[in-house]
Every structure is written in structure tokens, then in C-alpha cells.
Write a protein that holds these residues in place. Structure first.
Motif, PDB file in Angstrom:
ATOM      1  N   SER A   1       0.752  -1.199   0.003  1.00  0.00           N
ATOM      2  CA  SER A   1      -0.205   0.027   0.016  1.00  0.00           C
ATOM      3  C   SER A   1       0.869   1.123  -0.008  1.00  0.00           C
ATOM      4  O   SER A   1       1.802   1.350   0.824  1.00  0.00           O
ATOM      5  N   ARG A   2       0.471   2.242  -0.856  1.00  0.00           N
ATOM      6  CA  ARG A   2       1.243   3.597  -0.799  1.00  0.00           C
ATOM      7  C   ARG A   2       0.490   4.488   0.091  1.00  0.00           C
ATOM      8  O   ARG A   2       0.761   5.760   0.248  1.00  0.00           O
ATOM      9  N   TRP A   3      -0.719   4.076   0.852  1.00  0.00           N
ATOM     10  CA  TRP A   3      -1.443   4.967   1.731  1.00  0.00           C
ATOM     11  C   TRP A   3      -0.517   4.813   3.227  1.00  0.00           C
ATOM     12  O   TRP A   3      -0.146   3.955   3.746  1.00  0.00           O
TER      13      TRP A   3
ATOM     14  N   ALA B   1      -0.456  -1.403   5.475  1.00  0.00           N
ATOM     15  CA  ALA B   1       0.165  -2.494   4.621  1.00  0.00           C
ATOM     16  C   ALA B   1      -0.483  -2.900   3.204  1.00  0.00           C
ATOM     17  O   ALA B   1       0.173  -3.492   2.387  1.00  0.00           O
ATOM     18  N   SER B   2      -1.710  -2.617   3.099  1.00  0.00           N
ATOM     19  CA  SER B   2      -2.451  -3.205   1.795  1.00  0.00           C
ATOM     20  C   SER B   2      -3.623  -2.538   1.517  1.00  0.00           C
ATOM     21  O   SER B   2      -4.510  -1.613   2.499  1.00  0.00           O
TER      22      SER B   2
ATOM     23  N   LEU C   1     -10.426  12.084  -0.377  1.00  0.00           N
ATOM     24  CA  LEU C   1     -10.425  12.244  -1.715  1.00  0.00           C
ATOM     25  C   LEU C   1      -9.097  12.935  -2.339  1.00  0.00           C
ATOM     26  O   LEU C   1      -8.396  12.438  -3.038  1.00  0.00           O
ATOM     27  N   GLU C   2      -8.592  13.941  -1.298  1.00  0.00           N
ATOM     28  CA  GLU C   2      -7.417  14.495  -1.660  1.00  0.00           C
ATOM     29  C   GLU C   2      -6.156  13.703  -1.484  1.00  0.00           C
ATOM     30  O   GLU C   2      -5.278  13.461  -2.394  1.00  0.00           O
ATOM     31  N   MET C   3      -6.364  12.752  -0.609  1.00  0.00           N
ATOM     32  CA  MET C   3      -5.152  11.921  -0.370  1.00  0.00           C
ATOM     33  C   MET C   3      -5.226  10.736  -1.723  1.00  0.00           C
ATOM     34  O   MET C   3      -4.090  10.073  -2.085  1.00  0.00           O
ATOM     35  N   TRP C   4      -6.470  10.443  -1.946  1.00  0.00           N
ATOM     36  CA  TRP C   4      -6.491   9.525  -3.064  1.00  0.00           C
ATOM     37  C   TRP C   4      -5.567  10.204  -4.352  1.00  0.00           C
ATOM     38  O   TRP C   4      -5.131   9.401  -4.956  1.00  0.00           O
TER      39      TRP C   4
ATOM     40  N   ALA D   1      -3.396  12.054  -4.420  1.00  0.00           N
ATOM     41  CA  ALA D   1      -1.903  12.110  -4.288  1.00  0.00           C
ATOM     42  C   ALA D   1      -1.343  10.738  -4.391  1.00  0.00           C
ATOM     43  O   ALA D   1      -0.260  10.709  -4.614  1.00  0.00           O
ATOM     44  N   VAL D   2      -1.883   9.614  -3.924  1.00  0.00           N
ATOM     45  CA  VAL D   2      -1.202   8.517  -4.044  1.00  0.00           C
ATOM     46  C   VAL D   2      -1.683   7.398  -4.867  1.00  0.00           C
ATOM     47  O   VAL D   2      -1.008   6.576  -5.218  1.00  0.00           O
ATOM     48  N   GLN D   3      -3.007   7.595  -5.343  1.00  0.00           N
ATOM     49  CA  GLN D   3      -3.367   6.422  -6.370  1.00  0.00           C
ATOM     50  C   GLN D   3      -3.253   6.875  -7.732  1.00  0.00           C
ATOM     51  O   GLN D   3      -4.107   7.371  -8.359  1.00  0.00           O
ATOM     52  N   ARG D   4      -1.887   6.780  -8.048  1.00  0.00           N
ATOM     53  CA  ARG D   4      -1.804   6.899  -9.711  1.00  0.00           C
ATOM     54  C   ARG D   4      -0.854   5.882 -10.025  1.00  0.00           C
ATOM     55  O   ARG D   4      -0.070   5.236  -9.568  1.00  0.00           O
ATOM     56  N   VAL D   5      -1.532   5.170 -11.439  1.00  0.00           N
ATOM     57  CA  VAL D   5      -0.910   4.218 -12.169  1.00  0.00           C
ATOM     58  C   VAL D   5       0.195   4.937 -12.880  1.00  0.00           C
ATOM     59  O   VAL D   5       0.095   5.681 -13.848  1.00  0.00           O
ATOM     60  N   ARG D   6       1.577   4.433 -12.651  1.00  0.00           N
ATOM     61  CA  ARG D   6       2.832   5.036 -13.236  1.00  0.00           C
ATOM     62  C   ARG D   6       3.465   4.110 -14.350  1.00  0.00           C
ATOM     63  O   ARG D   6       3.547   2.842 -14.048  1.00  0.00           O
ATOM     64  N   TRP D   7       4.111   4.688 -15.063  1.00  0.00           N
ATOM     65  CA  TRP D   7       5.338   3.988 -15.853  1.00  0.00           C
ATOM     66  C   TRP D   7       6.631   4.478 -15.274  1.00  0.00           C
ATOM     67  O   TRP D   7       6.713   5.520 -14.873  1.00  0.00           O
ATOM     68  N   SER D   8       7.488   3.623 -15.175  1.00  0.00           N
ATOM     69  CA  SER D   8       8.610   3.849 -14.355  1.00  0.00           C
ATOM     70  C   SER D   8      10.128   3.392 -15.276  1.00  0.00           C
ATOM     71  O   SER D   8       9.827   2.692 -16.076  1.00  0.00           O
TER      72      SER D   8
END
Length: 278
Positions: free
Chosen positions: A194-196, A222-223, A266-269, A271-278
Motif C-alpha cells: 500500500s502507498r497509503w 500495509a495493503s 479524496l485529496e489523499m486519493w 496524491a497516492v493512487q496513480r498508475v505510473r510508468w517507471s
């Protein structure tokens, strides 16, 4: 506000999975391919009527040419995976963007090639998939590219409008939006750690107002676990709106989600829930 964040010369940060389990969708491969074609047409319409230097508000680091180059690259990469990586590797977004080629023509041709690759792949085709609850590869890639292209069509619309589009302006069908929410919350969110960063676990209910379906996300440090069964107890937070409003908002492409309960979720969402290419 971008969803896919791509460093131009890199491949996507995905865990390779070669088996499949249950997937929650009522849409067919043809439904997904129709959605892909519809979204490509919307992208091409914007490309025909706006300079390619037009900024994309939903992807602040991109202009329209970078957006189209990205979609061309992703379609080629997907077709390559469906076919078992035959032929030369897909060109990077940077190579495409810096070329003097007509990217709109490449987008149209590449979408046709991707649709052909999916339609002609055998039902038992062995290919990479990378989400939890992924269907067999042929269905997986049809679904994934339908939503990839639909979200980027919303990005193109944001370039044409100069702002984030509304759900009504994006014209996304409720059934497709429900399917896309499910792919995001059951496929992408539970992957890995989890990134939360939360002191106490809590829940988010995602509740479309125009569909008989809902998801409860149990968030901890954790998840992230997802439940689609009704809950007697009220969750810590509730996200509501039409399926299209939730779909765009959860992909960070819309501002129409209504939040109740736990402040700041929602603001936290975003900030943290982004699908990324890396």
C-alpha cells in the motif's frame, strides 16, 4: 493530475503474471474493442482541430503531440505483447514525439493493428498480463486498452477545452465506466504494498448512483483489500457520483466525485493512487 506518468524512454512498471483468476466484468471483447475505437476517433477529432503544441491540463507535463505519441507507443506495445513480442520493439514516446511523422496517421493505423492483433489471437494465447483478477490474455488486453484509450481520450478533450472535462462532456457510457472502476479498484489498487500512509485502517465505499454495484476498499498502511459484498457498518468514507464521474475522478481526470465521511480522503486519493510508468 496525470494517471500514467511516463519517463519517455522507459517501459511500464508492471509485474508479469501469466495466469488468470476471476474478473468482474460483464463486457465482451467486442464491447472493449468498440470502446477503444470510439476513443481513438475522439482523439483523432481533437488532433484534427487543435495544434499539437496544445497543453494537456490533465497531464501537465504533456502537450497534445506527447499525448498522441504515448497512445501510439502503448498500442504498439500492447499489440507486441498479444502477438508474443514478435518483430522489433515498439518505439518509445520520445522517438515518436521527436520524429517528423504524422502521429495522427500512426495512431489510426496502430489502433487498427492492435484491434487486429486481439481479434486474431487464439483464445488460449499465452501472453503477459499484469493485473490482479486478470482475464485470459486476449480479453485482458482488450479491456486494458479500452480503458487506457478512453482515459487518454478524456486527456485529449481536456486539451481541447483547456480544462478538466466533465463526465457529461466525456460521454462515457455507464457500463464502460463501471467496468473501468472495477478494473482500477480490483486490478490495479491491491497490487503490491500500500502507498497509503495511515495511522488507523479505514474503508472507502465507492458507490455509483446510476448502477447497482459498489466496492468497499479496506485501506491500511500495509495493503488495500476490495470487497464487493454489502456492508452493514458504514465505511470511514464514501465516494459517490455517476459511474462516469467516479471513473474519471478515480483516474484523476474529473472533479465531480462527492465525498462524505472521513475528511481529506479524496485529496489523499489523488496524491497516492496513480498508475505510473517507471
Amino acid at each position: 493530475m496525470g494517471g500514467w506518468r511516463l519517463r519517455p524512454d522507459d517501459r511500464p512498471d508492471v509485474g508479469v503474471r501469466c495466469h488468470h483468476v476471476r474478473v468482474s466484468t460483464t463486457l465482451t471483447i467486442d464491447d472493449h474493442l468498440d470502446a477503444l475505437r470510439t476513443s481513438v476517433a475522439r482523439l483523432l477529432d481533437v488532433a484534427a482541430n487543435a495544434p499539437q503544441s496544445t497543453p494537456v491540463p490533465t497531464c501537465p507535463r504533456w502537450d497534445l503531440r506527447a499525448l498522441i505519441a504515448h497512445v501510439v507507443m502503448v498500442h504498439a506495445w500492447a499489440a507486441e505483447n498479444v502477438r508474443g513480442r514478435e518483430g522489433p520493439p515498439a518505439r518509445t514516446q520520445t522517438e515518436l514525439r521527436r520524429s517528423d511523422e504524422d502521429l495522427a496517421l500512426l495512431l489510426a493505423a496502430g489502433a487498427d493493428d492492435l484491434v487486429d492483433a486481439i481479434r486474431t489471437a487464439p483464445a488460449e494465447a499465452a501472453a503477459m498480463v499484469f493485473l490482479l483478477d486478470a482475464p485470459p490474455p486476449r480479453a485482458f488486453w482488450a479491456r486494458r486498452q479500452a480503458h487506457e484509450t478512453t482515459i487518454h481520450a478524456a486527456d485529449a478533450l481536456s486539451a481541447a477545452l483547456g480544462r478538466m472535462p466533465t463526465a457529461a462532456e466525456s460521454a462515457i457510457a455507464p457500463a464502460l465506466a463501471v467496468d473501468g472502476i472495477d478494473e482500477l479498484v480490483q486490478g490495479f489498487l491491491p497490487r503490491g504494498a500500500s502507498r497509503w500512509r495511515v495511522d488507523e485502517p479505514f474503508s472507502i465505499a465507492v458507490v455509483p448512483t446510476d448502477a447497482d454495484v459498489a466496492w468497499t476498499l479496506d485501506i491500511s498502511a500495509a495493503s488495500v483489500e476490495v470487497d464487493t459484498t454489502p456492508r452493514r457498518n458504514s465505511p470511514g468514507c464514501r465516494f459517490s457520483g455517476t459511474a462516469a464521474e467516479l471513473y474519471l475522478g478515480l483516474w484523476n481526470r474529473g472533479g465531480d466525485i462527492r465525498q462524505s465521511g472521513r475528511p481529506g480522503t479524496l485529496e489523499m486519493w489523488h496524491a497516492v493512487q496513480r498508475v505510473r510508468w517507471s
